[in-house]
Design a protein around this motif. Structure first.
Motif: not given
Length: 183
Positions: A44-45, A50-51, A63-64, A84-87
């Motif tokens: 999910d990172i 992106v979020l 950061t990542m 739908s698999n979008i965080l």
């Protein structure tokens, strides 16, 4: 010797797994959309970054590598909301003896003001209470009035101000605490 090492290694790994905070996936419905609520995973990172960029005008306060570190801590729980698999959202809670601390709360701007942030905060409160924590704390930007209002509605109070807490904007941070017990 190797047998002993493997025995103790498996014992230590199983003890580490016992200490990890469990969370059973669930579903909720908001605006006729079924949302998956589950524990965050390393996969999910990228979506979390992106979020974060979408909410912080292209900036990434975390950061990542920070997300990677946080997701692997045994005393932390990160919960994501997906459709739908979008965080769509994330909340992070770190536990330390009798206290819990919300490390992050992000809700996609298209899903704000629909109760998702309140749901996640109530979930964090319930988890902290179940872990017998005496209080739940967090920091919020002094200029983030919407978040402050949410936290105040849930019973959080400002305990002190961190001057220049947020390095990117030199904003003050408000430390807010919710007492979970009468102690």
């Amino acid at each position: 010797m190797w047998k002993k090492f493997n025995f103790f290694r498996s014992f230590l790994l199983s003890r580490e797994q016992e200490r990890k905070i469990r969370f059973a996936p669930t579903k909720i419905t908001i605006n006729d959309s079924v949302l998956d609520i589950r524990k965050a995973e390393p996969k999910d990172i990228a979506a979390l970054v992106v979020l974060e960029k979408s909410l912080y005008q292209g900036q990434t306060p975390w950061t990542m590598s920070i997300f990677q570190t946080e997701l692997t801590k045994v005393n932390a729980l990160y919960i994501v909301v997906a459709h739908s698999n979008i965080l769509l959202a994330v909340i992070g809670i770190r536990f330390n003896r009798s206290e819990a601390h919300v490390t992050i709360l992000m809700v996609d701007s298209a899903w704000q003001k629909l109760g998702l942030g309140t749901y996640l905060m109530n979930l964090a409160i319930d988890i902290a209470k179940n872990k017998k924590c005496k209080e739940l704390s967090l920091e919020v930007r002094a200029d983030n009035l919407a978040a402050q209002n949410l936290y105040q509605k849930l019973g959080f109070v400002v305990t002190f101000i961190w001057p220049n807490y947020y390095q990117d904007s030199h904003q003050n941070g408000l430390n807010m605490v919710l007492k979970l017990t009468d102690d």
